[in-house]
Design an enzyme around this catalytic site. Structure first.
Site, PDB file in Angstrom:
ATOM      1  CE  LYS A  70      -4.139  -2.138   1.938  1.00 22.47           C
ATOM      2  NZ  LYS A  70      -5.171  -2.119   2.976  1.00 22.47           N
ATOM      3  CG  ASP A 106      -8.434  -0.035   3.544  1.00 26.58           C
ATOM      4  OD1 ASP A 106      -9.172  -0.849   2.954  1.00 26.58           O
ATOM      5  OD2 ASP A 106      -7.198  -0.182   3.624  1.00 26.58           O
TER       6      ASP A 106
HETATM    7  N1  LIG Z   1     -12.047  -5.513   7.089  1.00 22.53           N
HETATM    8  C1  LIG Z   1     -11.236  -4.974   6.198  1.00 22.53           C
HETATM    9  O1  LIG Z   1     -11.637  -4.603   5.082  1.00 22.53           O
HETATM   10  C2  LIG Z   1      -9.793  -4.756   6.556  1.00 22.53           C
HETATM   11  C3  LIG Z   1      -9.037  -3.790   5.851  1.00 22.53           C
HETATM   12  C4  LIG Z   1      -7.698  -3.606   6.223  1.00 22.53           C
HETATM   13  C5  LIG Z   1      -7.145  -4.391   7.250  1.00 22.53           C
HETATM   14  N2  LIG Z   1      -7.920  -5.321   7.861  1.00 22.53           N
HETATM   15  C6  LIG Z   1      -7.356  -6.138   8.964  1.00 22.53           C
HETATM   16  O2  LIG Z   1      -6.906  -5.250   9.972  1.00 22.53           O
HETATM   17  C7  LIG Z   1      -5.773  -5.791  10.633  1.00 22.53           C
HETATM   18  C8  LIG Z   1      -4.669  -4.741  10.684  1.00 22.53           C
HETATM   19  O3  LIG Z   1      -4.252  -4.421   9.371  1.00 22.53           O
HETATM   20  P1  LIG Z   1      -3.062  -3.364   9.120  1.00 22.53           P
HETATM   21  O4  LIG Z   1      -2.845  -3.334   7.647  1.00 22.53           O
HETATM   22  O5  LIG Z   1      -3.318  -2.091   9.847  1.00 22.53           O
HETATM   23  O6  LIG Z   1      -1.838  -4.134   9.816  1.00 22.53           O
HETATM   24  P2  LIG Z   1      -0.446  -3.562  10.334  1.00 22.53           P
HETATM   25  O7  LIG Z   1      -0.112  -2.274   9.637  1.00 22.53           O
HETATM   26  O8  LIG Z   1       0.510  -4.703  10.282  1.00 22.53           O
HETATM   27  O9  LIG Z   1      -0.725  -3.204  11.899  1.00 22.53           O
HETATM   28  C9  LIG Z   1      -1.005  -4.218  12.824  1.00 22.53           C
HETATM   29  C10 LIG Z   1      -1.397  -3.594  14.172  1.00 22.53           C
HETATM   30  O10 LIG Z   1      -1.822  -4.653  15.021  1.00 22.53           O
HETATM   31  C11 LIG Z   1      -1.143  -4.538  16.273  1.00 22.53           C
HETATM   32  N3  LIG Z   1      -1.057  -5.876  16.861  1.00 22.53           N
HETATM   33  C12 LIG Z   1      -0.731  -7.037  16.248  1.00 22.53           C
HETATM   34  N4  LIG Z   1      -0.827  -8.063  17.115  1.00 22.53           N
HETATM   35  C13 LIG Z   1      -1.225  -7.530  18.308  1.00 22.53           C
HETATM   36  C14 LIG Z   1      -1.513  -8.092  19.596  1.00 22.53           C
HETATM   37  N5  LIG Z   1      -1.411  -9.405  19.836  1.00 22.53           N
HETATM   38  N6  LIG Z   1      -1.901  -7.247  20.588  1.00 22.53           N
HETATM   39  C15 LIG Z   1      -2.026  -5.919  20.341  1.00 22.53           C
HETATM   40  N7  LIG Z   1      -1.769  -5.336  19.150  1.00 22.53           N
HETATM   41  C16 LIG Z   1      -1.374  -6.146  18.140  1.00 22.53           C
HETATM   42  C17 LIG Z   1       0.176  -3.920  15.923  1.00 22.53           C
HETATM   43  O11 LIG Z   1       0.735  -3.371  17.091  1.00 22.53           O
HETATM   44  P3  LIG Z   1       2.331  -3.143  17.236  1.00 22.53           P
HETATM   45  O12 LIG Z   1       2.609  -1.830  16.560  1.00 22.53           O
HETATM   46  O13 LIG Z   1       2.521  -3.095  18.707  1.00 22.53           O
HETATM   47  O14 LIG Z   1       2.995  -4.319  16.579  1.00 22.53           O
HETATM   48  C18 LIG Z   1      -0.277  -2.868  14.895  1.00 22.53           C
HETATM   49  O15 LIG Z   1      -0.807  -1.737  15.548  1.00 22.53           O
HETATM   50  C19 LIG Z   1      -5.413  -7.067   9.874  1.00 22.53           C
HETATM   51  O16 LIG Z   1      -5.958  -8.167  10.582  1.00 22.53           O
HETATM   52  C20 LIG Z   1      -6.114  -6.911   8.542  1.00 22.53           C
HETATM   53  O17 LIG Z   1      -6.471  -8.157   7.971  1.00 22.53           O
HETATM   54  C21 LIG Z   1      -9.236  -5.509   7.564  1.00 22.53           C
END
Ligand SMILES: NC(=O)c1ccc[n+]([C@@H]2O[C@H](COP(=O)([O-])OP(=O)(O)OC[C@H]3O[C@@H](n4cnc5c(N)ncnc54)[C@H](OP(=O)(O)O)[C@@H]3O)[C@@H](O)[C@H]2O)c1
Length: 277
Positions: A70, A106
Site C-alpha cells: 500500500k 479503507d
Molecule cells: N475488514 C477490512 O476490510 C480490513 C481492511 C484492512 C485491514 N484489515 C485487517 O486489519 C488488521 C490490521 O491491518 P493493518 O494493515 O493495519 O496491519 P499492520 O499495519 O501490520 O498493523 C497491525 C497492528 O496490530 C497490532 N497488533 C498485532 N498483534 C497484536 C496483539 N497481539 N496485541 C495488540 N496489538 C497487536 C500492531 O501493534 P504493534 O505496533 O505493537 O505491533 C499494529 O498496531 C489485519 O488483521 C487486517 O487483515 C481488515
C-alpha cells in the site's frame, strides 16, 4: 465468458492467494453481465513498480493493492486523492491516459459499514486500538468528520508516529485501555489480534458503557472473540466483513462503470467460506 475487449482489473499482493477480492468482483461482474475479469496478481515487493507499469501498458483499468504494497502504491501514483494522502497509503489504483491515480477506500469502507449497521460515527469519541495502516485510514476519516479520536497501541512509538502524521489524533497509553472505555461511544479493533491463528486481543470490557459500539475490522472469523465478548454484554457490534465489501465499491465502479450493491446475497456469498467463530 469474456471477449477480446474485456475490461480488466485485479489485486496486487504478496502473497495474494488468500484475497477474497477476486470472488467479490467476479460475482459483481457476473451479476451485471459485464464483459470483464478481476484476477489475483501475486507480485513480490521488488517487482511492484514494474508490475504496475506492465498492467497499465497491457490495458488494465486499474487494481486493488493489499499487504505489503500500500505504501509502494502511493509512491507510483502521479496523483493521489485526499483520502490516500491522509492515509499515507493507496489501496485502489486507476490507470488513466494522464497517469496513475491512487485512492484509499479503507476508511470510507469502514464508515459505510458502520452506517449500514445503523451506527452514527459522529455519536461521540472513538478509541482505536492499533496504529498500523488500517488504523491510519480509519482515523483519518473519523477526524475528517470531526470525531474526537484517540489511539492506543501496544508499541508506543508506532502510536506516536501515527499521531505525528495525523494532527488532531490523541494518544492513550496502552496500559489504560480497559479503564478508559467509559469515555467512548465507539471502540474499534484495528489490530490483527483476534484473527484466526493470531492471539486474542487482550482487552477487558468490564468498564464499557452500555452505549458503546464495538467494531472489529478483523473478519476471519466473522465473530471474533472481541465481538463475542461485546455481544455477551449486550453491546452493539459491527464485524469486519462489511468493511471489506464497502471498500471494494469505488474501485469496481471506476473500472467497470457500474456501482455495485451490497445486499444479503453478496454478504452471504462472501461469508460462506469464512469461519463463523
Ligand atoms: N475488514 C477490512 O476490510 C480490513 C481492511 C484492512 C485491514 N484489515 C485487517 O486489519 C488488521 C490490521 O491491518 P493493518 O494493515 O493495519 O496491519 P499492520 O499495519 O501490520 O498493523 C497491525 C497492528 O496490530 C497490532 N497488533 C498485532 N498483534 C497484536 C496483539 N497481539 N496485541 C495488540 N496489538 C497487536 C500492531 O501493534 P504493534 O505496533 O505493537 O505491533 C499494529 O498496531 C489485519 O488483521 C487486517 O487483515 C481488515
Amino acid at each position: 465468458m469474456i471477449s477480446g475487449a474485456a475490461r480488466l482489473a485485479g489485486v496486487l499482493g504478496w502473497p495474494v492467494a488468500h484475497s477474497r477480492s477476486p470472488k467479490l468482483h467476479n460475482f459483481w461482474l457476473a451479476r451485471h453481465t459485464i464483459d470483464g475479469a478481476y484476477v489475483p496478481l501475486p507480485v513480490a515487493p521488488e517487482n511492484f513498480a514494474t508490475a504496475v507499469l506492465g498492467l497499465r501498458a497491457a490495458g488494465f483499468r486499474g487494481a486493488n493493492v493489499t499487504i505489503p504494497h500500500k505504501e509502494a502504491a502511493f509512491a507510483v501514483c502521479a496523483r493521489v486523492d485526499d483520502t490516500a494522502r491522509r492515509a499515507g497509503a493507496v489501496n485502489t489504483l486507476t490507470f488513466a491516459a494522464e497517469g496513475i491515480t491512487g485512492s484509499n477506500t479503507d476508511g470510507a469502507g469502514f464508515l459505510a459499514n458502520l452506517r449500514a449497521h445503523g451506527v452514527n460515527p459522529v455519536a461521540g469519541p472513538a478509541l482505536l486500538l492499533g496504529a498500523g495502516g488500517a488504523a491510519r485510514a480509519i482515523a483519518a476519516e473519523l477526524l475528517a468528520l470531526g470525531v474526537r479520536v484517540r489511539i492506543a497501541n501496544r508499541t508506543p512509538e508506532r502510536a506516536a508516529s501515527l499521531a505525528a502524521a495525523l494532527p488532531g489524533i490523541e494518544i492513550l497509553d496502552w496500559a489504560r485501555r480497559n479503564a478508559a472505555l467509559a469515555d467512548y461511544a465507539l471502540l474499534v479493533n484495528t489490530t490483527s489480534a483476534g484473527m484466526h491463528g493470531a492471539p486474542e486481543l487482550d482487552l477487558d470490557l468490564a468498564r464499557a458503557p452500555a452505549s458503546l459500539t464495538v467494531a472489529d475490522i478483523v473478519y476471519v472469523p466473522l465473530a471474533t472473540p472481541l465481538l463475542a465478548a461485546a455481544a455477551a454484554r449486550g453491546l452493539r457490534t459491527v464485524g469486519g466483513l462489511g468493511m471489506l465489501l464497502h471498500q471494494a465499491v469505488p474501485g469496481f465502479s471506476l473500472w467497470f462503470g457500474v456501482t455495485p450493491q451490497i445486499d444479503q446475497e453478496v454478504i452471504a456469498l462472501m461469508a460462506a467460506d469464512i469461519p463463523a467463530t
